[in-house]
Design an enzyme around this catalytic site. Structure first.
Site, PDB file in Angstrom:
ATOM      1  CB  CYS A 132      -1.623   6.911   1.497  1.00 28.58           C
ATOM      2  SG  CYS A 132       0.094   6.674   1.966  1.00 28.58           S
ATOM      3  CD  GLU A 146      -1.837   2.263   1.885  1.00 26.01           C
ATOM      4  OE1 GLU A 146      -1.388   3.261   1.269  1.00 26.01           O
ATOM      5  OE2 GLU A 146      -2.094   2.271   3.090  1.00 26.01           O
TER       6      GLU A 146
END
Length: 465
Positions: free
Chosen positions: A268, A234
């Site tokens: 993010c 990720e």
């Protein structure tokens, strides 16, 4: 980078730690392998009871660990408390649901017969010790969302946490130990990034998961690929936030502020690129900039603070470079654009909105990891989608529209791991989370997440002759 707690609100180094030497790392690898050989045979009831105990302990520790997180990386204390609560919820969710998620699966009867089997099924079995390379921005949540499903699946964990959150990292190991997990079920490795390759190449380590930067992900993926080991990545995101004419503009504006500055803008999945239809652009831009400028920046321990410091001096310098480059190439600063006046200590940066952003600017393509938003005007839905997809990242996306046809079009055409309508991107233990393109691959959370680190085993029995 030194392994140390440095308070980003003051720049003061509070505590330093020695990195493990090779012998100490070896001891932990031995312990992980030995523990896994026994732990993998435990039943779901035993694992669930241990995880529920860990959740109970974390719930009791929530205020203390929240203060530790805020001290180490600067998020507002209220957000740190919310992070701890989310971890408690996720541990309990996996304790409740893991057995059903990993129950044996049975192929269609016709396929079993056609294969020549008397019976057949699919079983999910644990892989072994998994190395988790985790970031500082959600220092508890990022780890727990890996650890809870991994431990419930029968794996054991080895944590290489970011070097600026060592006390949070050590707390997590101690939490699982106090809950009654075997001594080697979850271990924190205080090591520098230079030791990751040696550990990942060790045959006792079965797989790896990484949340972090694109360069870090590329490095771990290449090493794991060379060793033919499973990885889940990720990585970064530059998530679009589309606002179309049918949107509830008041809600879209108020949510946009939270979506951009959550965790001091260091997320993010934070919305970063605000793509607004020309029919509502001027009103949105004015109200968005006004609300961003009104945010309270200050001591992250104070209740009134909405935006704290960036986690490091380098992080602020990187953000300043992006904003300075944008303004030099013609971007318009609607609010912010620099360090807050009168705040000489710590690594603070003003909530900032940039308009008139073009492809000549670094910030058009690079992720702004801090409270800086870029604003784009789109003539229609086609152009909005084109701008949204014009990035190497594909973690998540947000869209504000009540038009069902537009919603279906966006689900079809936005290239991201998530599409969130009329709200901001958020993760939930029951829903898969992850991205596409250079935002990584694989999924965390939900049934998809717990199966990532399982040996999906076909079991086949021949008919008696």
């Amino acid at each position: 980078m030194a392994i140390a707690t440095v308070n980003p609100a003051t720049g003061e180094t509070l505590k330093t730690f020695d990195a493990l030497n090779e012998g100490e790392i070896e001891d932990r690898l031995v312990r992980a392998e030995q523990t896994w050989q026994e732990y993998r045979t435990t039943g779901f009831d035993r694992r669930a009871n241990l995880l529920r105990k860990a959740a109970e302990l974390l719930e009791a520790d929530a205020d203390d660990i929240a203060r530790t997180m805020t001290t180490e990386m600067g998020k507002p204390l209220a957000q740190a408390r919310a992070e701890a609560a989310k971890c408690v919820k996720t541990m309990r969710w996996y304790a409740d649901h893991a057995e059903a998620l990993l129950a044996d699966e049975h192929p269609r009867a016709a396929d079993i017969k056609d294969s020549g089997a008397a019976r057949a099924y699919v079983r999910y079995r644990p892989l072994g010790p998994v190395l988790a390379v985790m970031p500082w921005n959600f220092p508890l949540w990022q780890v727990i969302r890996f650890a809870a499903p991994a431990l419930m699946a029968g794996n054991v964990g080895l944590l290489k946490h970011s070097s600026n959150v060592p006390q949070t990292a050590l707390y997590i190991e101690d939490l699982f130990r106090r809950a009654g997990f075997p001594d080697g079920a979850f271990q924190t490795l205080l090591i520098g990034s230079g030791s990751v390759e040696m550990i990942l190449r060790d045959p006792r380590v079965a797989a790896a998961t990484l949340t972090g930067s694109e360069p870090a992900g590329r490095s771990v993926a290449s090493i794991a690929g060379d060793e033919i080991k499973k990885t889940v990545l990720e990585l970064g995101g530059s998530d679009p936030y589309l606002v179309l004419p049918s949107a509830d503009l008041e809600k879209a504006v108020s949510t946009s502020v939270t979506a951009r500055v959550q965790n001091n803008g260091q997320s993010c999945i934070a919305a970063k690129r605000f793509i607004v239809h020309t029919d509502v652009y001027d009103e949105f831009a004015s109200r968005f900039a006004e609300k961003m400028a009104a945010l309270e920046v200050g001591d992250p321990m104070a209740d009134e603070t909405q935006v704290g410091p960036l986690s490091s001096e380098q992080g602020r310098s990187d953000l300043e470079e992006l904003v300075d480059d944008a303004t030099m190439h013609g971007a318009t600063v609607l609010c912010g654009g620099g360090r807050p006046k009168g705040m000489d200590r710590g690594w603070f940066y003003e909530p900032t909105v940039l308009a008139d952003v073009t492809k000549e600017m670094k910030i058009y393509y690079e992720e702004a990891f801090g409270p800086v938003a870029t604003l784009f005007r789109a003539a229609g839905l086609d152009e909005a989608i084109e701008i949204a997809n014009d990035t190497s990242f594909g973690l998540s996306s947000n869209a504000w529209t009540e038009d069902v046809a537009e919603q279906e079009r966006l689900v079809r055409d936005l290239r991201a791991g998530g599409v969130f309508f009329n709200g901001m991107t958020a993760s939930h233990p029951g829903m898969p989370f992850g991205g596409t393109k250079r935002s990584g691959y694989g999924r965390e959370l939900g049934d998809h997440g717990i199966r990532e680190f399982c040996n999906i085993t076909t079991v086949w029995y021949g008919a008696k002759g």
